[in-house]
Design an enzyme around this catalytic site. Structure first.
Site, PDB file in Angstrom:
ATOM      1  N   GLU A   2      -8.847  -2.556   7.981  1.00 17.45           N
ATOM      2  CA  GLU A   2      -7.391  -2.691   7.957  1.00 17.45           C
ATOM      3  C   GLU A   2      -6.774  -1.615   8.815  1.00 17.45           C
ATOM      4  O   GLU A   2      -7.351  -0.537   8.974  1.00 17.45           O
ATOM      5  CB  GLU A   2      -6.867  -2.439   6.521  1.00 17.45           C
ATOM      6  N   ARG A   9      -5.538  -7.718 -14.453  1.00 22.19           N
ATOM      7  CA  ARG A   9      -5.707  -7.151 -15.799  1.00 22.19           C
ATOM      8  C   ARG A   9      -4.479  -6.328 -16.135  1.00 22.19           C
ATOM      9  O   ARG A   9      -3.620  -6.120 -15.282  1.00 22.19           O
ATOM     10  CB  ARG A   9      -6.917  -6.223 -15.792  1.00 22.19           C
ATOM     11  N   ARG A  19      -0.726  11.151 -15.811  1.00 17.66           N
ATOM     12  CA  ARG A  19      -2.076  10.935 -16.367  1.00 17.66           C
ATOM     13  C   ARG A  19      -2.671  12.291 -16.732  1.00 17.66           C
ATOM     14  O   ARG A  19      -2.765  13.187 -15.873  1.00 17.66           O
ATOM     15  CB  ARG A  19      -2.981  10.254 -15.348  1.00 17.66           C
TER      16      ARG A  19
HETATM   17  P1  ADP Z   1      -8.640   0.248  -5.020  1.00 20.31           P
HETATM   18  O1  ADP Z   1      -8.828  -1.177  -5.426  1.00 20.31           O
HETATM   19  O2  ADP Z   1      -9.920   0.987  -4.837  1.00 20.31           O
HETATM   20  O3  ADP Z   1      -7.645   0.967  -5.893  1.00 20.31           O
HETATM   21  P2  ADP Z   1      -6.586  -0.288  -3.018  1.00 20.31           P
HETATM   22  O4  ADP Z   1      -6.763  -1.317  -1.961  1.00 20.31           O
HETATM   23  O5  ADP Z   1      -5.709  -0.642  -4.164  1.00 20.31           O
HETATM   24  O6  ADP Z   1      -8.015   0.203  -3.543  1.00 20.31           O
HETATM   25  O7  ADP Z   1      -6.035   1.051  -2.350  1.00 20.31           O
HETATM   26  C1  ADP Z   1      -5.893   2.241  -3.091  1.00 20.31           C
HETATM   27  C2  ADP Z   1      -5.100   3.248  -2.279  1.00 20.31           C
HETATM   28  O8  ADP Z   1      -5.741   3.521  -1.033  1.00 20.31           O
HETATM   29  C3  ADP Z   1      -3.697   2.803  -1.892  1.00 20.31           C
HETATM   30  O9  ADP Z   1      -2.766   3.020  -2.925  1.00 20.31           O
HETATM   31  C4  ADP Z   1      -3.440   3.682  -0.689  1.00 20.31           C
HETATM   32  O10 ADP Z   1      -3.075   4.989  -1.068  1.00 20.31           O
HETATM   33  C5  ADP Z   1      -4.784   3.717  -0.003  1.00 20.31           C
HETATM   34  N1  ADP Z   1      -4.885   2.636   0.992  1.00 20.31           N
HETATM   35  C6  ADP Z   1      -5.494   1.435   0.846  1.00 20.31           C
HETATM   36  N2  ADP Z   1      -5.370   0.680   1.965  1.00 20.31           N
HETATM   37  C7  ADP Z   1      -4.663   1.412   2.855  1.00 20.31           C
HETATM   38  C8  ADP Z   1      -4.191   1.203   4.189  1.00 20.31           C
HETATM   39  N3  ADP Z   1      -4.432   0.070   4.840  1.00 20.31           N
HETATM   40  N4  ADP Z   1      -3.471   2.196   4.778  1.00 20.31           N
HETATM   41  C9  ADP Z   1      -3.212   3.354   4.140  1.00 20.31           C
HETATM   42  N5  ADP Z   1      -3.631   3.619   2.899  1.00 20.31           N
HETATM   43  C10 ADP Z   1      -4.354   2.676   2.241  1.00 20.31           C
END
Ligand code: ADP
Length: 453
Positions: free
Chosen positions: A200, A292, A338
């Site tokens: 990404e 969830r 948290r």
């Molecule tokens: P997980 O399922 O492991 O929690 P996420 O896809 O929800 O992973 O991403 C968790 C965090 O990682 C996001 O809140 C953000 O801080 C960072 N992140 C994820 N994708 C991106 C991105 N494309 N650009 C910048 N930060 C990202």
């Protein structure tokens, strides 16, 4: 109608579910590992069954033993909480085939959203904006570098089966990409048993803003506003609040509509969350759906007055949601900290051990969801979160002042916790001004002397 629920979880979320059940007149069955004999969920549930050894793989992840316990105790439904088996499509299927209601979405939705590449593809087709990136997983380094160049650096390499902030790597050029690509694949294979990764665009200094979804089995899909979860360390949330200090009414409306569209595309039922990253200009991008209840659900409960766990149970019972989008009013502000058994001054090393003294704060606008008590020994086998402090009031300013006040009252002796860190954040001008992005914690730690916490 559901009369007895097995809670396939531990810690504060197990207590949260027991509390909702008790108010609804529903009996509860706790399951526990040998390390959790002392745990409050075991003591507070109507019945409890030990399902195995201390390791999660020998107990809380043993679907077969959990289903046997459900059959022995004759429960009607299983609430999976968060983590463990909550996003395991096979477990949801097994429950259904044993005639036990799984309190969550259909296994099809879990499966679709659990594979992040499939989830993004589903959203793209539904017209929900996603972060620019590869079309699905990338197989080899040559193909991956091509994709990275096309997207433009910096890029983020993410595990298709990822979760909990693990399995993500950032690359700023071809050289670092080659290295990070292999590290990410190995990490993903180790952590999730699936080495597939996708790429990404790395959005710099975004906010993490997510929408709470509630959907019944009769086709009604609503959102309950947003949570701003930008305060994160290593992609793991530390503080969440609702509403977001960043969103305008207009952007909230647009993102809320997109979140509903996303949930509909996932054929969603029950409580779920649509996560977005939002850049400084207000462009928002879908990153994933969590199928969830989430750790941070209480901030939404406090600002909307809606009990999400009870709604989950009602939806599983086949009831219609008793309100419409227009009935959901947010006229308060809530902040959740948290509380982890970790030492923030020593790089957040886990601090398991015995809590010699525990005193939780109270008073107006204070809620503590925790399984900790004086004399409780925190097992080292599970995650380090031992509680959540949720403070709320009519304005963000009051919620902030209340958080600082409650953190000052909160006594946990015998172990290190994140309480002093949260106090420092609650008095930090950047956080107070509502300016925190996902880059906030790194900056905060670099400019704050650790003797403060
Ligand atoms: P997980 O399922 O492991 O929690 P996420 O896809 O929800 O992973 O991403 C968790 C965090 O990682 C996001 O809140 C953000 O801080 C960072 N992140 C994820 N994708 C991106 C991105 N494309 N650009 C910048 N930060 C990202």
């Amino acid at each position: 109608m559901i009369q007895k629920i097995l809670i396939a979880n531990r810690g504060e979320i197990a207590l949260r579910i027991i509390r909702a059940c008790r108010e609804m007149g529903i009996k509860t069955l706790a399951v526990y590992s040998e390390a959790d004999v002392q745990s409050l969920h075991v003591q507070l549930a109507d019945e409890a069954i030990c399902i195995g050894g201390p390791k999660s793989a020998d107990s809380y992840l043993r679907a077969d033993r959990i289903i046997s316990a459900a059959e022995i105790a004759d429960v009607d439904a299983i609430h999976p909480g968060y983590g463990f088996l909550s996003e395991n499509a096979k477990f949801a299927e097994q429950c259904e085939s044993c005639n036990i209601k799984f309190i969550g979405p259909k296994s099809k939705s879990i499966r679709m959203m659990g594979d992040k590449a499939v989830a993004k593809d589903t959203m793209r087709k539904a017209g929900v904006t996603i972060v620019p990136g590869s079309d699905g997983p990338v197989e080899n380094e040559t193909e991956a570098v091509k994709v990275a160049r096309k997207i433009g650096y910096p890029v983020i390499i993410k595990a298709v089966a990822g979760g909990g902030g693990r399995g993500m790597r950032i690359a700023h050029n071809d050289v670092s990409f080659a290295k990070e690509f292999h590290v990410a694949r190995n990490e993903a294979e180790k952590a999730f048993g699936n080495g597939a990764v996708y790429i990404e665009k790395y959005i710099e200094k975004p906010r993490h803003i997510e929408f709470q979804i509630l959907a019944d089995t009769h086709g009604k899909v609503l959102h309950l506003g947003e949570r701003d979860c930008s305060v994160q360390r290593r992609h793991q949330k530390l503080i969440e609040e609702s509403p977001s200090p960043f969103l305008t009414a207009d952007l909230r409306k647009k993102m809320g509509k997109a979140a509903i569209k996303a949930a509909e595309a996932a054929e969603y039922q029950n409580a779920g969350t649509i996560e977005f990253l939002v850049d400084a200009k207000g462009n928002y991008y879908f990153i994933e759906m969590n199928t969830r209840i989430q750790v941070e659900h209480p901030v939404t409960e406090e600002v909307t007055g809606i009990d999400l766990i009870k709604q989950q149970i009602n939806v599983a019972n086949g009831e219609k949601l008793g309100f419409d989008q227009g009935d959901i009013k947010v006229d308060k502000h809530a902040i959740e900290c948290r509380i982890n058994a970790e030492d923030p001054a020593r790089n957040f090393t886990p601090s398991p051990g015995t809590i010699s003294l525990y005193y939780a704060p109270g008073g107006l606008g204070v809620r503590v969801d925790s399984h900790a008590y004086s004399g409780y020994t925190i097992p080292s086998h599970y995650d380090s979160m031992i509680g959540k402090l949720i403070c709320f009031g009519p304005t963000r300013k009051i919620a902030l002042q209340r958080s600082y006040r409650a953190l000052s009252e909160y006594l946990i002796r015998g172990i290190k916790t994140t309480i002093p860190l949260h106090k420092a954040i609650m008095s930090d001008p950047v956080f107070i001004d509502g300016k925190a992005t996902t880059a906030y914690m790194e900056d905060f730690m670099s400019r704050t002397p650790t003797d403060l916490f």
